[in-house]
Design an enzyme around this catalytic site. Structure first.
Site, PDB file in Angstrom:
ATOM      1  N   CYS A  10      -9.975 -14.832   2.750  1.00 15.51           N
ATOM      2  CA  CYS A  10      -9.253 -16.242   2.841  1.00 15.51           C
ATOM      3  C   CYS A  10      -9.995 -17.201   3.585  1.00 15.51           C
ATOM      4  O   CYS A  10     -10.898 -16.944   4.046  1.00 15.51           O
ATOM      5  CB  CYS A  10      -7.996 -15.828   3.620  1.00 15.51           C
ATOM      6  SG  CYS A  10      -8.253 -15.361   5.231  1.00 15.51           S
ATOM      7  N   CYS A  55      -8.410 -18.894  13.123  1.00 17.34           N
ATOM      8  CA  CYS A  55      -7.967 -19.788  12.053  1.00 17.34           C
ATOM      9  C   CYS A  55      -7.073 -21.062  12.384  1.00 17.34           C
ATOM     10  O   CYS A  55      -6.029 -20.767  13.230  1.00 17.34           O
ATOM     11  CB  CYS A  55      -7.352 -18.751  11.308  1.00 17.34           C
ATOM     12  SG  CYS A  55      -6.724 -19.359   9.763  1.00 17.34           S
ATOM     13  N   HIS A  87      -1.507  -6.192  19.007  1.00 18.35           N
ATOM     14  CA  HIS A  87      -2.679  -7.096  17.930  1.00 18.35           C
ATOM     15  C   HIS A  87      -3.045  -8.423  18.602  1.00 18.35           C
ATOM     16  O   HIS A  87      -2.463  -8.877  19.392  1.00 18.35           O
ATOM     17  CB  HIS A  87      -1.765  -7.660  16.714  1.00 18.35           C
ATOM     18  CG  HIS A  87      -2.517  -7.673  15.708  1.00 18.35           C
ATOM     19  ND1 HIS A  87      -3.328  -9.033  15.586  1.00 18.35           N
ATOM     20  CD2 HIS A  87      -3.309  -7.221  14.436  1.00 18.35           C
ATOM     21  CE1 HIS A  87      -3.748  -9.232  14.438  1.00 18.35           C
ATOM     22  NE2 HIS A  87      -3.998  -8.126  13.866  1.00 18.35           N
ATOM     23  N   GLU A  99      -3.852 -11.231  17.718  1.00 21.20           N
ATOM     24  CA  GLU A  99      -3.470 -12.534  17.319  1.00 21.20           C
ATOM     25  C   GLU A  99      -2.059 -12.609  18.234  1.00 21.20           C
ATOM     26  O   GLU A  99      -1.616 -13.826  18.764  1.00 21.20           O
ATOM     27  CB  GLU A  99      -3.035 -12.509  15.996  1.00 21.20           C
ATOM     28  CG  GLU A  99      -2.266 -14.081  15.378  1.00 21.20           C
ATOM     29  CD  GLU A  99      -1.766 -14.028  13.799  1.00 21.20           C
ATOM     30  OE1 GLU A  99      -2.564 -13.439  13.130  1.00 21.20           O
ATOM     31  OE2 GLU A  99      -0.737 -14.682  13.623  1.00 21.20           O
ATOM     32  N   CYS A 147       0.894 -16.568   6.572  1.00 18.45           N
ATOM     33  CA  CYS A 147       0.152 -17.743   5.777  1.00 18.45           C
ATOM     34  C   CYS A 147      -0.039 -17.485   4.344  1.00 18.45           C
ATOM     35  O   CYS A 147       0.448 -16.376   3.897  1.00 18.45           O
ATOM     36  CB  CYS A 147      -1.094 -17.607   6.463  1.00 18.45           C
ATOM     37  SG  CYS A 147      -2.237 -16.412   5.770  1.00 18.45           S
ATOM     38  N   ASN A 186      -3.269  -7.182   7.644  1.00 20.89           N
ATOM     39  CA  ASN A 186      -2.925  -7.800   6.466  1.00 20.89           C
ATOM     40  C   ASN A 186      -3.349  -6.581   5.477  1.00 20.89           C
ATOM     41  O   ASN A 186      -2.426  -6.437   4.300  1.00 20.89           O
ATOM     42  CB  ASN A 186      -3.610  -8.948   6.277  1.00 20.89           C
ATOM     43  CG  ASN A 186      -5.090  -9.031   5.754  1.00 20.89           C
ATOM     44  OD1 ASN A 186      -5.305  -8.996   4.614  1.00 20.89           O
ATOM     45  ND2 ASN A 186      -5.666  -9.013   6.716  1.00 20.89           N
ATOM     46  N   SER A 213      -9.821  -9.868   5.182  1.00 19.89           N
ATOM     47  CA  SER A 213     -11.021  -9.996   5.880  1.00 19.89           C
ATOM     48  C   SER A 213     -12.379  -9.157   5.146  1.00 19.89           C
ATOM     49  O   SER A 213     -13.136  -8.946   5.833  1.00 19.89           O
ATOM     50  CB  SER A 213     -10.789  -9.230   7.201  1.00 19.89           C
ATOM     51  OG  SER A 213     -10.031  -7.993   6.743  1.00 19.89           O
TER      52      SER A 213
HETATM   53  C1  2E4 Z   1      -6.955 -14.028  11.567  1.00 25.12           C
HETATM   54  C2  2E4 Z   1      -5.628 -14.049  11.501  1.00 25.12           C
HETATM   55  O1  2E4 Z   1      -4.361 -10.133  11.583  1.00 25.12           O
HETATM   56  P1  2E4 Z   1      -5.273  -8.949  10.834  1.00 25.12           P
HETATM   57  O2  2E4 Z   1      -5.503  -7.628  11.391  1.00 25.12           O
HETATM   58  O3  2E4 Z   1      -4.787  -8.920   9.388  1.00 25.12           O
HETATM   59  O4  2E4 Z   1      -6.797  -9.727  10.716  1.00 25.12           O
HETATM   60  P2  2E4 Z   1      -8.079  -9.400   9.632  1.00 25.12           P
HETATM   61  O5  2E4 Z   1      -9.269  -9.930  10.384  1.00 25.12           O
HETATM   62  O6  2E4 Z   1      -8.097  -8.089   8.765  1.00 25.12           O
HETATM   63  O7  2E4 Z   1      -7.643 -10.541   8.396  1.00 25.12           O
HETATM   64  C3  2E4 Z   1      -8.120 -11.936   8.972  1.00 25.12           C
HETATM   65  C4  2E4 Z   1      -7.396 -12.722   9.660  1.00 25.12           C
HETATM   66  C5  2E4 Z   1      -7.917 -13.177  10.784  1.00 25.12           C
HETATM   67  C6  2E4 Z   1      -5.946 -12.690   9.505  1.00 25.12           C
HETATM   68  N1  2E4 Z   1      -5.241 -13.416  10.155  1.00 25.12           N
HETATM   69 FE1  SF4 Z   2      -5.842 -17.658   8.446  1.00 21.62          FE
HETATM   70 FE2  SF4 Z   2      -5.238 -15.262   8.863  1.00 21.62          FE
HETATM   71 FE3  SF4 Z   2      -4.037 -16.543   6.965  1.00 21.62          FE
HETATM   72 FE4  SF4 Z   2      -6.472 -15.859   6.760  1.00 21.62          FE
HETATM   73  S1  SF4 Z   2      -5.136 -14.476   6.647  1.00 21.62           S
HETATM   74  S2  SF4 Z   2      -5.783 -17.871   6.239  1.00 21.62           S
HETATM   75  S3  SF4 Z   2      -7.485 -15.910   9.009  1.00 21.62           S
HETATM   76  S4  SF4 Z   2      -3.829 -16.955   9.111  1.00 21.62           S
END
Ligand code: 2E4
Ligand code: SF4
Length: 339
Positions: A30, A114, A142, A144, A212, A242, A285
């Protein structure tokens, strides 16, 4: 994307059906992850190793291992960073207490949070200022959630499991708002909101969606293909919220089976027995090279036909952190991202 298959590979002998892969789009990186990974790469190139990163920059084994090999040192807390050194904060965000601690230790910081996580931090601040009780839907422990709740620890209560709803205590039931982690299951979150509304009918919703665009788009794509899939392979790491949600969504939407793998080599041969249609997707990610390796792995086993299932086209991009941008003018070379 269809390659030239061996005729015998193509047909599922029992069912007489064609082996095929459904490939979800959107999948993978993303805008927030792209920005965070490029931030670390540009910091390495501009300032030279070692670069410290607090927590995993994103929750992906391959990304973390690749950056470690290039000279990034991942630490759990800022007290592991030498006084005066440079530390990058991960995409998941940090609480004001972490910023304060870094300042106290004279660390140079680059914040790769982010912008869509920062947006939720700002919502917490705003509602706390207006003296609301804030019910933050998210997964306990978590990173976040720790960062977001840390904006106003006295005003935020975490709601994770269904049973947490009964434990919530508010001062004024007319002044309660729910906010959420960005990477939750859309459907499960709405179930939790309905439960909360049973207790607090005047519960306010976030000013705009906290889950998001990337999270909901990836869930939408996997939902579209899941009913046709005997197996869904989600590429992503075990600590990636995610990515894990994509496995759950696939199963809920009708896939017969679904698994999370970091690498193609983790695909168990037994999962493929009696399978005709394999769905493939990846978390936000996950570099796409890992998905391509899964497609190669499947092609070697007879799944040559790959049909993309597109439910959205994403065009979101974010500018790099300001702290980095000001030094980049002197270093205009474009580095290669971890892809
Ligand atoms: C920041 C916010 O939050 P999750 O464990 O899904 O993080 P991941 O690093 O796998 O994905 C990117 C991300 C980073 C998602 N949301
Ligand atoms: Fe931002 Fe997380 Fe959404 Fe990616 S998955 S756009 S890092 S909030």
């Amino acid at each position: 994307m269809t390659t030239s298959p061996e005729a015998t590979d193509l047909v599922d002998q029992d069912a007489g059906r064609t082996k095929r892969v459904l490939l979800a789009k959107p999948r993978g990186y993303c805008a927030g992850v792209d920005r965070a990974v490029i931030t670390v790469e540009k910091a390495l190139e501009t300032y030279g190793p070692p670069i410290y990163v607090r927590k995993e920059i994103v929750h992906n084994r391959h990304v973390v291992d690749t950056l470690s090999e290039r000279g990034v040192i991942f630490v759990d807390e800022t007290d592991e960073v030498p006084e005066g050194a440079l530390v990058v904060f991960s995409a998941h965000g940090v609480s004001p207490a972490v910023h304060a601690e870094a300042e106290r230790r004279n660390l140079r910081t680059i914040d790769a949070t982010c912008p869509l996580v920062t947006k939720v931090h700002k919502e917490v601040n705003r509602f706390a200022r207006d003296d609301y009780d804030i019910l933050l839907i998210g997964h306990e422990g978590h990173e976040e959630v720790e960062g977001t709740a840390g904006e106003a620890p006295d005003r935020v209560q975490l709601v994770d499991k269904p049973e947490d709803v009964d434990k919530v205590q508010v001062r004024d039931p007319n002044k309660v708002v729910w906010l959420s982690q960005t990477t939750l299951s859309v459907d499960e979150t709405m179930e939790r909101v309905d439960q909360l509304k049973d207790r607090f009918p005047d519960l306010q919703a976030p000013p705009s969606d906290d889950i998001c665009y990337a999270t909901s788009n990836r869930q939408q794509a996997v939902k579209a293909m899941a009913p046709e899939c005997d197996l869904v392979v989600v590429v992503g790491s075990q600590n990636s919220s995610n990515s894990k949600r994509l496995v759950e969504v696939a199963l809920q939407a009708g896939a017969s089976d679904a698994h999370l793998v970091d690498y193609a080599t983790q695909i168990d041969e037994a999962w493929l027995a009696d399978v005709t249609t394999v769905g493939v997707t990846s978390g936000a990610s996950v570099p796409d090279v890992l998905v391509l390796q899964v497609l190669d792995h499947l092609a070697e086993r007879g799944w040559h036909q790959v049909d993309e299932v597109t439910t959205a086209n994403e065009k979101v991009t974010f500018a790099l952190p300001r702290e980095l941008r000001k030094d980049l003018d002197d270093h205009p070379d474009k580095p290669k991202s971890v892809r």
